[in-house]
Design a protein around this motif. Structure first.
Motif, PDB file in Angstrom:
ATOM      1  N   ALA A   1       0.848  -1.215   0.000  1.00  0.00           N
ATOM      2  CA  ALA A   1       0.000   0.000   0.000  1.00  0.00           C
ATOM      3  C   ALA A   1       0.872   1.250   0.000  1.00  0.00           C
ATOM      4  N   VAL A   2       1.918   1.238   0.801  1.00  0.00           N
ATOM      5  CA  VAL A   2       2.823   2.410   0.837  1.00  0.00           C
ATOM      6  C   VAL A   2       3.485   2.592  -0.523  1.00  0.00           C
ATOM      7  N   GLU A   3       3.950   1.479  -1.093  1.00  0.00           N
ATOM      8  CA  GLU A   3       4.619   1.583  -2.406  1.00  0.00           C
ATOM      9  C   GLU A   3       3.668   2.158  -3.451  1.00  0.00           C
ATOM     10  N   SER A   4       2.410   1.718  -3.427  1.00  0.00           N
ATOM     11  CA  SER A   4       1.487   2.204  -4.470  1.00  0.00           C
ATOM     12  C   SER A   4       1.114   3.665  -4.215  1.00  0.00           C
ATOM     13  N   LEU A   5       1.018   4.076  -2.958  1.00  0.00           N
ATOM     14  CA  LEU A   5       0.713   5.487  -2.673  1.00  0.00           C
ATOM     15  C   LEU A   5       1.881   6.379  -3.093  1.00  0.00           C
ATOM     16  N   ARG A   6       3.093   5.924  -2.825  1.00  0.00           N
ATOM     17  CA  ARG A   6       4.257   6.733  -3.222  1.00  0.00           C
ATOM     18  C   ARG A   6       4.346   6.816  -4.746  1.00  0.00           C
ATOM     19  N   ALA A   7       4.043   5.669  -5.389  1.00  0.00           N
ATOM     20  CA  ALA A   7       4.153   5.631  -6.868  1.00  0.00           C
ATOM     21  C   ALA A   7       3.193   6.626  -7.515  1.00  0.00           C
ATOM     22  N   LYS A   8       2.064   6.875  -6.884  1.00  0.00           N
ATOM     23  CA  LYS A   8       1.099   7.817  -7.494  1.00  0.00           C
ATOM     24  C   LYS A   8       1.339   9.244  -7.002  1.00  0.00           C
ATOM     25  N   GLY A   9       2.411   9.423  -6.224  1.00  0.00           N
ATOM     26  CA  GLY A   9       2.772  10.785  -5.826  1.00  0.00           C
ATOM     27  C   GLY A   9       2.025  11.292  -4.614  1.00  0.00           C
ATOM     28  N   PHE A  10       1.333  10.374  -3.909  1.00  0.00           N
ATOM     29  CA  PHE A  10       0.600  10.808  -2.709  1.00  0.00           C
ATOM     30  C   PHE A  10       1.591  11.227  -1.633  1.00  0.00           C
ATOM     31  N   VAL A  11       1.258  12.324  -0.949  1.00  0.00           N
ATOM     32  CA  VAL A  11       2.089  12.755   0.186  1.00  0.00           C
ATOM     33  C   VAL A  11       1.179  12.832   1.407  1.00  0.00           C
ATOM     34  N   PRO A  12       1.409  12.004   2.411  1.00  0.00           N
ATOM     35  CA  PRO A  12       0.500  11.998   3.558  1.00  0.00           C
ATOM     36  C   PRO A  12       0.546  13.329   4.315  1.00  0.00           C
ATOM     37  N   SER A  13      -0.594  13.725   4.825  1.00  0.00           N
ATOM     38  CA  SER A  13      -0.654  14.999   5.563  1.00  0.00           C
ATOM     39  C   SER A  13      -0.271  14.792   7.020  1.00  0.00           C
ATOM     40  N   ARG A  14      -0.064  13.564   7.396  1.00  0.00           N
ATOM     41  CA  ARG A  14       0.369  13.287   8.784  1.00  0.00           C
ATOM     42  C   ARG A  14       1.326  12.108   8.754  1.00  0.00           C
ATOM     43  N   PRO A  15       2.105  11.915   9.800  1.00  0.00           N
ATOM     44  CA  PRO A  15       3.054  10.792   9.805  1.00  0.00           C
ATOM     45  C   PRO A  15       2.312   9.478   9.599  1.00  0.00           C
ATOM     46  N   MET A  16       2.981   8.559   8.911  1.00  0.00           N
ATOM     47  CA  MET A  16       2.432   7.226   8.686  1.00  0.00           C
ATOM     48  C   MET A  16       3.518   6.214   9.017  1.00  0.00           C
ATOM     49  N   ALA A  17       3.128   5.071   9.519  1.00  0.00           N
ATOM     50  CA  ALA A  17       4.127   4.037   9.819  1.00  0.00           C
ATOM     51  C   ALA A  17       3.552   2.662   9.560  1.00  0.00           C
ATOM     52  N   VAL A  18       4.451   1.741   9.241  1.00  0.00           N
ATOM     53  CA  VAL A  18       4.127   0.307   9.179  1.00  0.00           C
ATOM     54  C   VAL A  18       4.778  -0.310  10.407  1.00  0.00           C
ATOM     55  N   LEU A  19       4.005  -1.056  11.181  1.00  0.00           N
ATOM     56  CA  LEU A  19       4.483  -1.579  12.463  1.00  0.00           C
ATOM     57  C   LEU A  19       4.407  -3.106  12.456  1.00  0.00           C
ATOM     58  N   VAL A  20       5.519  -3.746  12.791  1.00  0.00           N
ATOM     59  CA  VAL A  20       5.567  -5.215  12.881  1.00  0.00           C
ATOM     60  C   VAL A  20       5.743  -5.582  14.352  1.00  0.00           C
ATOM     61  N   PHE A  21       4.754  -6.269  14.891  1.00  0.00           N
ATOM     62  CA  PHE A  21       4.781  -6.623  16.319  1.00  0.00           C
ATOM     63  C   PHE A  21       5.560  -7.914  16.540  1.00  0.00           C
ATOM     64  N   ALA A  22       6.200  -8.009  17.689  1.00  0.00           N
ATOM     65  CA  ALA A  22       6.947  -9.208  18.060  1.00  0.00           C
ATOM     66  C   ALA A  22       6.006 -10.229  18.698  1.00  0.00           C
ATOM     67  N   GLU A  23       6.180 -11.503  18.288  1.00  0.00           N
ATOM     68  CA  GLU A  23       5.579 -12.668  18.993  1.00  0.00           C
ATOM     69  C   GLU A  23       4.079 -12.496  19.231  1.00  0.00           C
ATOM     70  N   GLU A  24       3.324 -12.210  18.181  1.00  0.00           N
ATOM     71  CA  GLU A  24       1.862 -12.076  18.361  1.00  0.00           C
ATOM     72  C   GLU A  24       1.261 -13.414  18.782  1.00  0.00           C
ATOM     73  N   GLU A  25       1.792 -14.510  18.250  1.00  0.00           N
ATOM     74  CA  GLU A  25       1.158 -15.813  18.522  1.00  0.00           C
ATOM     75  C   GLU A  25       1.522 -16.379  19.890  1.00  0.00           C
ATOM     76  N   GLY A  26       2.589 -15.859  20.489  1.00  0.00           N
ATOM     77  CA  GLY A  26       3.020 -16.478  21.747  1.00  0.00           C
ATOM     78  C   GLY A  26       3.531 -17.894  21.512  1.00  0.00           C
ATOM     79  N   GLY A  27       3.989 -18.159  20.294  1.00  0.00           N
ATOM     80  CA  GLY A  27       4.377 -19.522  19.919  1.00  0.00           C
ATOM     81  C   GLY A  27       5.650 -20.001  20.585  1.00  0.00           C
ATOM     82  N   ARG A  28       6.465 -19.061  21.103  1.00  0.00           N
ATOM     83  CA  ARG A  28       7.718 -19.511  21.732  1.00  0.00           C
ATOM     84  C   ARG A  28       7.670 -19.326  23.245  1.00  0.00           C
ATOM     85  N   PHE A  29       7.127 -18.178  23.673  1.00  0.00           N
ATOM     86  CA  PHE A  29       7.159 -17.874  25.112  1.00  0.00           C
ATOM     87  C   PHE A  29       5.773 -17.902  25.764  1.00  0.00           C
TER      88      PHE A  29
END
Ligand code: HGY
Ligand code: MN
Ligand code: MN
Length: 397
Positions: free
Chosen positions: A95-123
């Motif tokens: 989504a970010v790549e396609s917005l940048r490709a069309k020249g969109f400039v966000p009016s506020r900060p934007m971020a992509v966030l990857v959370f650690a260990e959502e599944e609790g599969g190890r701990f």
């Protein structure tokens, strides 16, 4: 395009024994996925930084207040599917790549966030990274969590370059989020039955995890008469049926034993201890009452066999209702996309307690999740990325 991004990680963390994927926080697959995300985010022109709890933020513009943040997780359950988590992360990058490709400039900060260990599969604690970020999991408890090899989270984090003494609520990072939207593969058949490709999230059923630890007397399988046994496997096995029986009598309740570990685990050995993990989910906050009913049956069965049992709550979440205003805005932006409840937990549901959060679901024709059969058609994958781009553009105008 989202599918090519997913294809790039298709061989990371494959589990040859179980099938599907086993990708867990701070293991080798996780390291490869973090590297992949960092490279792809940088290619999309985003500034990447990890927070004190092992979550990774990729910023479009300076990190700032009232940001629109999207993302999900890259870890899996043991033997999990290819889409649960990665679909949300790949769709966000696309989504970010396609917005940048069309020249969109966000009016506020934007971020992509990857959370650690959502599944609790190890701990063992689900949504570990989002719970630490929001302060809903104490750092001290988190540091002491152990995996099946006995390694603590603190040790694993330190080896991965994350100082465990820095774990803890991160009000500065959390305070930057104005609104959060997570895209996720649907983990049921709602969209298939509706004949729709995309839905927005409405609610998440409260859920928890409890550990039943049975202890008896280890002994010889051949030389010990039945009358002389204190075999913890008997009451342990009883939890499986008791869980199903108890849940069957409560509307919409779910109770699952997916993990049962005898010690020492020899074929010709009566176990000395058996640990059983129960996942219970009841709409309306009834999971603790359901677990107590199951625990009562477990205590009686343990006493009959001359064994002991302790029951420990390892994680718990109440029902979550996503921000109705954001839910309706997401739906309207997507041409009236339907709203779906879910029994699956998500980081968005943890954040919902502190920031307006919402979800987008992408159709899963199998309706199966947490198994290799989990699937999303390439067209729906691309529809999801396009829908997320539309939503981000709207929220960042
Ligand atoms: O267990 C769940 O509901 C989620 O997939 N972590
Ligand atoms: Mn999952
Ligand atoms: Mn997930």
């Amino acid at each position: 395009m989202t599918q090519p991004l997913l294809n790039e990680i298709a061989d990371v963390g494959r589990d040859r024994r179980r099938g599907g994927y086993s990708r867990h926080v701070f293991d080798d697959a996780d390291r490869q996925l973090r590297d992949w995300f960092t490279a792809r985010a940088a290619r999309a022109g985003l500034g990447v930084e990890a927070d004190r709890n092992g979550n990774v933020w990729a910023w479009w513009g300076e990190p700032g207040p009232d940001a629109v943040v999207t993302g999900s997780h890259l870890d899996s359950v043991p033997g999990g599917g290819a889409f649960d988590g990665p679909l949300g992360v790949a769709s966000a990058l696309s989504a970010v790549e396609s917005l940048r490709a069309k020249g969109f400039v966000p009016s506020r900060p934007m971020a992509v966030l990857v959370f650690a260990e959502e599944e609790g599969g190890r701990f063992g604690v689900p949504c570990l990274g989002s719970r630490l970020l929001t302060g809903s999991l104490a750092a001290e408890r988190a540091r002491a969590l152990r995996d099946t090899e006995g390694r603590t989270l603190a040790e694993a984090a330190a080896s991965a370059g994350f100082p465990p003494e820095r774990f803890g609520a991160d009000t500065e990072a959390l305070g930057r989020i104005g609104r959060f939207v997570e895209l996720h593969v649907e983990q049921g058949r709602g969209l298939v039955d509706l004949g729709e490709p995309i839905a927005v999230g409405s609610t998440v059923i409260g859920h928890g995890r409890w550990r039943f630890s049975f202890s008896g007397q280890g002994n010889h399988a051949g030389a010990t008469l039945l009358t002389d046994r204190h075999d913890p496997m008997l009451p342990a096995a009883g939890v499986v049926a008791a869980a199903r029986r108890a849940a069957a009598s409560v509307p919409e309740a779910r109770a699952t034993v997916g993990r049962l570990v005898p010690t020492p685990g020899g074929t010709n050995v009566i176990a000395s201890t058996v640990d059983v993990w129960l996942d219970a989910r009841v709409p309306g906050g009834g999971s603790r009452a359901l677990v107590e009913e199951i625990a009562e049956a477990a205590r009686a069965a343990a006493a009959d066999e001359g064994c002991e049992v302790t029951v420990t709550e390892e994680s718990y979440s109440d029902d979550v209702v996503f921000d109705p205003g954001l839910r309706d805005e997401l739906s309207a932006t997507l041409g009236g996309a339907p709203a779906l409840p879910t029994g699956a937990g998500h980081d968005a549901a943890i954040l919902a307690a502190q920031v307006p959060s919402g979800m987008l679901y992408v159709r899963n024709p199998t309706g199966i999740s947490h198994a290799p059969e989990e699937f999303a058609e390439a067209d729906d994958v691309d529809r999801g990325g396009a829908a997320l781009a539309t939503v981000l553009e709207r929220l960042c105008q």
